[in-house]
Design a protein around this motif. Sequence first.
Motif, PDB file in Angstrom:
ATOM      1  N   GLY A   1       8.666  42.981  16.487  1.00 34.77           N
ATOM      2  CA  GLY A   1       8.594  43.591  15.170  1.00 34.77           C
ATOM      3  C   GLY A   1       7.443  44.564  15.099  1.00 34.77           C
ATOM      4  N   ILE A   2       7.718  45.762  14.606  1.00 35.44           N
ATOM      5  CA  ILE A   2       6.656  46.751  14.384  1.00 35.44           C
ATOM      6  C   ILE A   2       6.209  46.607  12.934  1.00 35.44           C
ATOM      7  CG2 ILE A   2       6.114  49.202  14.208  1.00 35.44           C
ATOM      8  CD1 ILE A   2       8.734  47.996  16.666  1.00 35.44           C
ATOM      9  N   ILE A   3       4.963  46.300  12.721  1.00 36.97           N
ATOM     10  CA  ILE A   3       4.436  46.022  11.390  1.00 36.97           C
ATOM     11  C   ILE A   3       3.902  47.303  10.737  1.00 36.97           C
ATOM     12  CG2 ILE A   3       2.921  44.530  10.028  1.00 36.97           C
ATOM     13  CD1 ILE A   3       4.962  43.048  11.830  1.00 36.97           C
ATOM     14  N   GLY A   4       4.492  47.665   9.589  1.00 42.11           N
ATOM     15  CA  GLY A   4       3.995  48.827   8.859  1.00 42.11           C
ATOM     16  C   GLY A   4       4.689  50.127   9.192  1.00 42.11           C
ATOM     17  N   GLY A   5       5.962  50.068   9.586  1.00 39.27           N
ATOM     18  CA  GLY A   5       6.747  51.276   9.818  1.00 39.27           C
ATOM     19  C   GLY A   5       6.243  52.116  10.979  1.00 39.27           C
ATOM     20  N   PHE A   6       6.455  53.424  10.910  1.00 37.11           N
ATOM     21  CA  PHE A   6       6.059  54.314  12.009  1.00 37.11           C
ATOM     22  C   PHE A   6       4.544  54.406  12.139  1.00 37.11           C
ATOM     23  CE2 PHE A   6      10.390  56.081  11.174  1.00 37.11           C
ATOM     24  CZ  PHE A   6      10.920  55.808  12.437  1.00 37.11           C
ATOM     25  N   ALA A   7       3.817  54.194  11.039  1.00 41.02           N
ATOM     26  CA  ALA A   7       2.353  54.167  11.121  1.00 41.02           C
ATOM     27  C   ALA A   7       1.910  52.984  11.982  1.00 41.02           C
ATOM     28  CB  ALA A   7       1.747  54.067   9.724  1.00 41.02           C
ATOM     29  N   GLY A   8       2.567  51.835  11.780  1.00 43.87           N
ATOM     30  CA  GLY A   8       2.266  50.660  12.593  1.00 43.87           C
ATOM     31  C   GLY A   8       2.632  50.873  14.055  1.00 43.87           C
ATOM     32  N   LEU A   9       3.700  51.642  14.278  1.00 39.98           N
ATOM     33  CA  LEU A   9       4.108  51.938  15.658  1.00 39.98           C
ATOM     34  C   LEU A   9       3.040  52.774  16.363  1.00 39.98           C
ATOM     35  CD1 LEU A   9       6.171  51.939  17.938  1.00 39.98           C
ATOM     36  CD2 LEU A   9       7.306  53.882  16.840  1.00 39.98           C
ATOM     37  N   ILE A  10       2.556  53.805  15.685  1.00 44.94           N
ATOM     38  CA  ILE A  10       1.516  54.660  16.272  1.00 44.94           C
ATOM     39  C   ILE A  10       0.264  53.845  16.600  1.00 44.94           C
ATOM     40  CG2 ILE A  10      -0.129  56.506  15.727  1.00 44.94           C
ATOM     41  CD1 ILE A  10       2.125  57.909  14.209  1.00 44.94           C
ATOM     42  N   ASN A  11      -0.060  52.902  15.722  1.00 45.38           N
ATOM     43  CA  ASN A  11      -1.275  52.093  15.904  1.00 45.38           C
ATOM     44  C   ASN A  11      -1.064  50.886  16.813  1.00 45.38           C
ATOM     45  OD1 ASN A  11      -2.749  53.758  14.154  1.00 45.38           O
ATOM     46  ND2 ASN A  11      -2.028  52.640  12.351  1.00 45.38           N
ATOM     47  N   GLY A  12       0.149  50.702  17.305  1.00 44.01           N
ATOM     48  CA  GLY A  12       0.418  49.578  18.208  1.00 44.01           C
ATOM     49  C   GLY A  12       0.434  48.233  17.523  1.00 44.01           C
ATOM     50  N   ASN A  13       0.747  48.223  16.228  1.00 42.81           N
ATOM     51  CA  ASN A  13       0.801  46.963  15.480  1.00 42.81           C
ATOM     52  C   ASN A  13       2.164  46.311  15.706  1.00 42.81           C
ATOM     53  OD1 ASN A  13       0.191  44.877  13.791  1.00 42.81           O
ATOM     54  ND2 ASN A  13       0.006  46.127  11.925  1.00 42.81           N
ATOM     55  N   ILE A  14       2.294  45.659  16.842  1.00 42.49           N
ATOM     56  CA  ILE A  14       3.584  45.126  17.294  1.00 42.49           C
ATOM     57  C   ILE A  14       3.411  43.663  17.676  1.00 42.49           C
ATOM     58  CG2 ILE A  14       5.425  45.372  19.011  1.00 42.49           C
ATOM     59  CD1 ILE A  14       4.512  48.316  19.365  1.00 42.49           C
ATOM     60  N   GLU A  15       4.350  42.824  17.230  1.00 43.09           N
ATOM     61  CA  GLU A  15       4.271  41.402  17.577  1.00 43.09           C
ATOM     62  C   GLU A  15       5.648  40.855  17.920  1.00 43.09           C
ATOM     63  OE1 GLU A  15       4.450  39.088  13.341  1.00 43.09           O
ATOM     64  OE2 GLU A  15       2.520  40.026  13.842  1.00 43.09           O
ATOM     65  N   LYS A  16       5.662  39.891  18.806  1.00 35.19           N
ATOM     66  CA  LYS A  16       6.925  39.283  19.218  1.00 35.19           C
ATOM     67  C   LYS A  16       7.477  38.414  18.095  1.00 35.19           C
ATOM     68  CE  LYS A  16       9.160  36.754  22.977  1.00 35.19           C
ATOM     69  NZ  LYS A  16       8.973  35.994  24.241  1.00 35.19           N
ATOM     70  N   LEU A  17       8.775  38.484  17.885  1.00 32.06           N
ATOM     71  CA  LEU A  17       9.435  37.696  16.850  1.00 32.06           C
ATOM     72  C   LEU A  17      10.313  36.620  17.477  1.00 32.06           C
ATOM     73  CD1 LEU A  17      10.551  40.596  14.441  1.00 32.06           C
ATOM     74  CD2 LEU A  17       8.499  39.164  14.269  1.00 32.06           C
ATOM     75  N   GLU A  18      10.206  35.413  16.953  1.00 28.93           N
ATOM     76  CA  GLU A  18      11.029  34.298  17.410  1.00 28.93           C
ATOM     77  C   GLU A  18      12.026  33.933  16.303  1.00 28.93           C
ATOM     78  OE1 GLU A  18      10.749  33.464  20.393  1.00 28.93           O
ATOM     79  OE2 GLU A  18       8.691  33.910  21.034  1.00 28.93           O
TER      80      GLU A  18
END
Length: 319
Positions: free
Chosen positions: A36-53
């Motif tokens: 899951g990318i947290i916070g839309g494309f802004a979160g994608l640019i910042n690498g705010n990514i976490e695995k979802l179970e």
Amino acid sequence: MKRIGVLTSGGDAPGMNAAVRAVVRKAIYHGLEVYGIIGGFAGLINGNIEKLELGSVGDIIHHGGTKLLSARCEEFKTKDGQLKGLEQLRKKGIEGLVVIGGDGSYRGANALSGYGFPCVGVPGTIDNDIPGTQFTIGFDTALNTVISAIDKIRDTAQSHERTFVIEVMGRHAGDIALWAGLAGGAESILIPEEDYDIQEIIDRLKKSYERGKKHSIIIVAEGVTSGVELGKQIEELTNFDTRVSILGHIQRGGSPTVFDRILASRLGARAVELLMEGKGGRAVGIVNNKIVDHEISEILKETHTIDKNLLTLTKELSI
């Protein structure tokens, strides 16, 4: 494909969580990892990514808003921002992306697809203004919220013999105003796609008054004019006691309807299937109750249009 990502972008819409849930569980069912990318494309640019179970999306199907959060991102409209996002995806080993949102979200997905990265767009917006699908996720819930408000306002309009102007969302698209106005029995409906004649509205109000109806409801989409200004104009031209209600962001929230939960589940699942089939640059939708998909680039060339038959019907039924 072994690992996919999912994000929500732009304005939130009831049913986005149901779509995220469908993406995650459909993918895991077929042996894929989901991030899951947290916070839309802004979160994608910042690498705010976490695995979802599986448990990450438990008990969210009935919640409005989006678990993954959302934001608008000007930086992602630039090549530099897009390449930063692409780098973050590759760093995590993500091979495909599901983007849930409206027109701006589709443009972001189309940009990534242009670099050869597989993306699938899922239409999530209360405005119902995405070509290639008859309904978008959140539209039905927003309509029910507006109808509930209209019904309550009509009670007090009738009790006090007042004219009410109700302003709803829709800067460029009039579907909320049109559908809610028809379902709510509005006397006049103002939408961005059609010019309006203030004198025609006044004539309708006076005609209703002359036949004994002392209260009226007028629905105006925010992209047409200010509800407050329209209310002042009507009161000056008629001397009718006129009030204005601006529904605002209440239209975006709330638990999604059954229709939106099922639509989101079907569209989210199909998005995963497309990625598993090796297809990117696509956008899913629903037409005649069948799930379809089109090239995102082609969708972005089209313009949303209203159902003019509905507009004609509203005028025929509001005499």
